[in-house]
Design an enzyme around this catalytic site. Structure first.
Site, PDB file in Angstrom:
ATOM      1  N   SER A  17       0.831  -1.216   0.000  1.00  0.00           N
ATOM      2  CA  SER A  17       0.000   0.000   0.000  1.00  0.00           C
ATOM      3  C   SER A  17       0.863   1.262   0.000  1.00  0.00           C
ATOM      4  O   SER A  17       0.485   2.273  -0.599  1.00  0.00           O
ATOM      5  CB  SER A  17      -0.968   0.001   1.185  1.00  0.00           C
ATOM      6  OG  SER A  17      -0.278   0.156   2.411  1.00  0.00           O
ATOM      7  N   ASN A  18       2.030   1.214   0.647  1.00  0.00           N
ATOM      8  CA  ASN A  18       2.932   2.376   0.580  1.00  0.00           C
ATOM      9  C   ASN A  18       3.484   2.548  -0.837  1.00  0.00           C
ATOM     10  O   ASN A  18       3.569   3.672  -1.337  1.00  0.00           O
ATOM     11  CB  ASN A  18       4.079   2.229   1.578  1.00  0.00           C
ATOM     12  CG  ASN A  18       3.662   2.652   2.967  1.00  0.00           C
ATOM     13  OD1 ASN A  18       3.533   3.840   3.248  1.00  0.00           O
ATOM     14  ND2 ASN A  18       3.408   1.692   3.831  1.00  0.00           N
ATOM     15  N   ARG A  69      22.914 -15.656   1.424  1.00  0.00           N
ATOM     16  CA  ARG A  69      22.164 -14.395   1.362  1.00  0.00           C
ATOM     17  C   ARG A  69      22.902 -13.364   0.519  1.00  0.00           C
ATOM     18  O   ARG A  69      22.296 -12.616  -0.248  1.00  0.00           O
ATOM     19  CB  ARG A  69      21.930 -13.853   2.776  1.00  0.00           C
ATOM     20  CG  ARG A  69      21.033 -12.630   2.765  1.00  0.00           C
ATOM     21  CD  ARG A  69      20.760 -12.120   4.146  1.00  0.00           C
ATOM     22  NE  ARG A  69      21.899 -11.432   4.725  1.00  0.00           N
ATOM     23  CZ  ARG A  69      21.862 -10.760   5.861  1.00  0.00           C
ATOM     24  NH1 ARG A  69      20.752 -10.718   6.561  1.00  0.00           N
ATOM     25  NH2 ARG A  69      22.922 -10.138   6.327  1.00  0.00           N
ATOM     26  N   ASN A 111      13.694   3.814   4.299  1.00  0.00           N
ATOM     27  CA  ASN A 111      12.746   2.829   4.832  1.00  0.00           C
ATOM     28  C   ASN A 111      11.652   3.578   5.587  1.00  0.00           C
ATOM     29  O   ASN A 111      11.883   4.676   6.095  1.00  0.00           O
ATOM     30  CB  ASN A 111      13.474   1.877   5.787  1.00  0.00           C
ATOM     31  CG  ASN A 111      12.546   0.807   6.357  1.00  0.00           C
ATOM     32  OD1 ASN A 111      11.726   0.230   5.632  1.00  0.00           O
ATOM     33  ND2 ASN A 111      12.671   0.524   7.649  1.00  0.00           N
ATOM     34  N   HIS A 113       9.103   2.924   8.852  1.00  0.00           N
ATOM     35  CA  HIS A 113       8.926   2.016   9.985  1.00  0.00           C
ATOM     36  C   HIS A 113       7.727   2.485  10.803  1.00  0.00           C
ATOM     37  O   HIS A 113       7.590   3.680  11.086  1.00  0.00           O
ATOM     38  CB  HIS A 113      10.191   2.011  10.851  1.00  0.00           C
ATOM     39  CG  HIS A 113      10.098   1.041  11.988  1.00  0.00           C
ATOM     40  ND1 HIS A 113      10.214  -0.326  11.801  1.00  0.00           N
ATOM     41  CD2 HIS A 113       9.866   1.229  13.311  1.00  0.00           C
ATOM     42  CE1 HIS A 113      10.066  -0.932  12.968  1.00  0.00           C
ATOM     43  NE2 HIS A 113       9.849  -0.023  13.907  1.00  0.00           N
ATOM     44  N   SER A 140       7.947   6.551  10.962  1.00  0.00           N
ATOM     45  CA  SER A 140       9.200   7.270  10.717  1.00  0.00           C
ATOM     46  C   SER A 140       9.753   6.879   9.355  1.00  0.00           C
ATOM     47  O   SER A 140       9.761   5.699   8.996  1.00  0.00           O
ATOM     48  CB  SER A 140      10.249   6.893  11.765  1.00  0.00           C
ATOM     49  OG  SER A 140       9.765   7.081  13.076  1.00  0.00           O
ATOM     50  N   ASP A 146      23.495   0.265   8.524  1.00  0.00           N
ATOM     51  CA  ASP A 146      23.686  -1.105   8.997  1.00  0.00           C
ATOM     52  C   ASP A 146      22.871  -1.443  10.237  1.00  0.00           C
ATOM     53  O   ASP A 146      22.564  -2.607  10.492  1.00  0.00           O
ATOM     54  CB  ASP A 146      25.169  -1.321   9.330  1.00  0.00           C
ATOM     55  CG  ASP A 146      25.855  -2.076   8.207  1.00  0.00           C
ATOM     56  OD1 ASP A 146      25.146  -2.783   7.467  1.00  0.00           O
ATOM     57  OD2 ASP A 146      27.073  -1.934   8.069  1.00  0.00           O
ATOM     58  N   GLU A 147      22.543  -0.447  11.031  1.00  0.00           N
ATOM     59  CA  GLU A 147      21.799  -0.707  12.262  1.00  0.00           C
ATOM     60  C   GLU A 147      20.316  -0.857  11.930  1.00  0.00           C
ATOM     61  O   GLU A 147      19.718   0.050  11.332  1.00  0.00           O
ATOM     62  CB  GLU A 147      21.994   0.469  13.236  1.00  0.00           C
ATOM     63  CG  GLU A 147      21.528   0.159  14.636  1.00  0.00           C
ATOM     64  CD  GLU A 147      21.409   1.402  15.500  1.00  0.00           C
ATOM     65  OE1 GLU A 147      20.640   1.376  16.452  1.00  0.00           O
ATOM     66  OE2 GLU A 147      22.080   2.405  15.193  1.00  0.00           O
ATOM     67  N   ASP A 149      16.618  -0.530  11.614  1.00  0.00           N
ATOM     68  CA  ASP A 149      15.709   0.569  11.969  1.00  0.00           C
ATOM     69  C   ASP A 149      16.461   1.702  12.689  1.00  0.00           C
ATOM     70  O   ASP A 149      15.867   2.427  13.500  1.00  0.00           O
ATOM     71  CB  ASP A 149      14.550   0.079  12.852  1.00  0.00           C
ATOM     72  CG  ASP A 149      13.717  -1.001  12.152  1.00  0.00           C
ATOM     73  OD1 ASP A 149      13.579  -0.932  10.926  1.00  0.00           O
ATOM     74  OD2 ASP A 149      13.216  -1.904  12.838  1.00  0.00           O
ATOM     75  N   GLU A 178       1.334   7.002   6.985  1.00  0.00           N
ATOM     76  CA  GLU A 178       2.462   6.576   6.141  1.00  0.00           C
ATOM     77  C   GLU A 178       2.245   6.972   4.683  1.00  0.00           C
ATOM     78  O   GLU A 178       3.183   7.417   4.002  1.00  0.00           O
ATOM     79  CB  GLU A 178       2.644   5.048   6.218  1.00  0.00           C
ATOM     80  CG  GLU A 178       3.117   4.540   7.554  1.00  0.00           C
ATOM     81  CD  GLU A 178       3.384   3.035   7.571  1.00  0.00           C
ATOM     82  OE1 GLU A 178       4.080   2.588   8.475  1.00  0.00           O
ATOM     83  OE2 GLU A 178       2.898   2.317   6.686  1.00  0.00           O
TER      84      GLU A 178
HETATM   85  C1  GAR Z   1       3.970  -0.653   6.689  1.00  0.00           C
HETATM   86  O1  GAR Z   1       3.104  -0.288   7.716  1.00  0.00           O
HETATM   87  C2  GAR Z   1       5.400  -0.421   7.088  1.00  0.00           C
HETATM   88  O2  GAR Z   1       5.562   0.632   7.986  1.00  0.00           O
HETATM   89  C3  GAR Z   1       5.779  -1.729   7.715  1.00  0.00           C
HETATM   90  O3  GAR Z   1       5.119  -2.693   6.968  1.00  0.00           O
HETATM   91  C4  GAR Z   1       3.918  -2.155   6.454  1.00  0.00           C
HETATM   92  C5  GAR Z   1       3.829  -2.514   4.993  1.00  0.00           C
HETATM   93  O4  GAR Z   1       2.594  -2.205   4.463  1.00  0.00           O
HETATM   94  N1  GAR Z   1       7.176  -1.912   7.705  1.00  0.00           N
HETATM   95  C6  GAR Z   1       7.854  -2.509   8.668  1.00  0.00           C
HETATM   96  O5  GAR Z   1       7.343  -3.000   9.642  1.00  0.00           O
HETATM   97  C7  GAR Z   1       9.353  -2.543   8.456  1.00  0.00           C
HETATM   98  N2  GAR Z   1      10.029  -2.852   9.657  1.00  0.00           N
HETATM   99  P1  GAR Z   1       2.378  -2.101   2.884  1.00  0.00           P
HETATM  100  O6  GAR Z   1       2.967  -3.370   2.282  1.00  0.00           O
HETATM  101  O7  GAR Z   1       0.889  -2.070   2.720  1.00  0.00           O
HETATM  102  O8  GAR Z   1       3.060  -0.858   2.405  1.00  0.00           O
END
Ligand code: GAR
Length: 222
Positions: A17-18, A69, A111, A113, A140, A146-147, A149, A178
């Site tokens: 959705s994002n 990986r 990213n 979060h 956010s 590397d860390e 989130d 978001e």
């Molecule tokens: C979002 O809410 C995003 O913030 C989260 O996953 C969802 C994805 O939704 N991301 C994390 O948790 C990353 N650590 P989407 O696929 O509908 O955009």
């Protein structure tokens, strides 16, 4: 002639959705950017069909066929780089990326979060906020380092937790924020307001002392 629009590669694992919110902002010319490709690490991620319906090239590359990986990450980076994006956007990409991949895109990868970082890194953020009885929650956008989130946070959207919130309702309200915050932040990069210089973010030419924070609440109830 003005510079070309900012080209984006968007990485997803699920609903997307994002990704769709960003793609729609691009298509509506709300931000000067285009989506060059969408990549998923999971077969059948619903966001793949959404991307294709929006006319965007979308592909899946799972780690399953790779021995290590690092080999999968290298193959993924090659596919991404073939699309020549300026920015890599992690949008619900639920796999931890290794240091080689992160270094390759340092300063060029964002990213989103679902928490007010540095609070609640990792998973199940909405549940943890409710369990802790926090008054405020949000999301956010940060540069990826590397860390986990842990990279520099550039933008945050904050909401008040309501008494009748459960995990599902809270998650939906955070996601609605978001969908505004992520395209807007990418738009800042597209317009040159936000840039990565000398290994840190600059906003309006100044080092970012704190994330740009916006409250998405109506007037507080008394
Ligand atoms: C979002 O809410 C995003 O913030 C989260 O996953 C969802 C994805 O939704 N991301 C994390 O948790 C990353 N650590 P989407 O696929 O509908 O955009």
């Amino acid at each position: 002639m003005s510079a070309a629009p900012l080209s984006l590669a968007i990485l997803i694992s699920g609903r997307g959705s994002n990704m769709a919110a960003i793609a729609r902002s691009c298509a509506a010319h709300e931000i000067r950017a285009t989506v060059a490709c969408v990549a998923s690490d999971r077969v059948g991620a619903p966001g793949l069909d959404t991307a294709r319906a929006l006319g965007i090239e979308a592909f899946t590359l799972t780690p399953a066929g790779f021995e290590a990986r690092a080999a999968w990450e290298q193959a993924l980076a090659e596919r991404i780089d073939a699309a020549r994006p300026s920015l890599v956007i992690l949008a619900g990409f639920m796999r931890i990326l290794g240091s080689g991949f992160v270094a390759h895109y340092r300063g060029r990868m964002l990213n989103i979060h679902p928490s007010l970082l540095p609070r609640y890194k990792g998973l199940h953020t909405h549940r943890r906020v409710l369990e802790a009885g926090d008054a405020m929650h949000g999301c956010s956008v940060h540069y990826v380092t590397d860390e986990l989130d842990g990279g520099p946070v550039v933008a945050q959207g904050r909401i008040r937790v309501r008494e009748d919130d459960d995990e599902e309702r809270l998650s939906a309200r955070v996601q609605a924020v978001e969908h505004i915050l992520y395209p807007r932040t990418i738009g800042w990069i597209a317009s040159g307001r936000l840039a990565w210089r000398t290994d840190r973010p600059l906003f309006d030419g100044q080092p970012l002392a704190a994330p740009v924070l916006e409250d998405f609440n109506g007037p507080e109830k008394r």
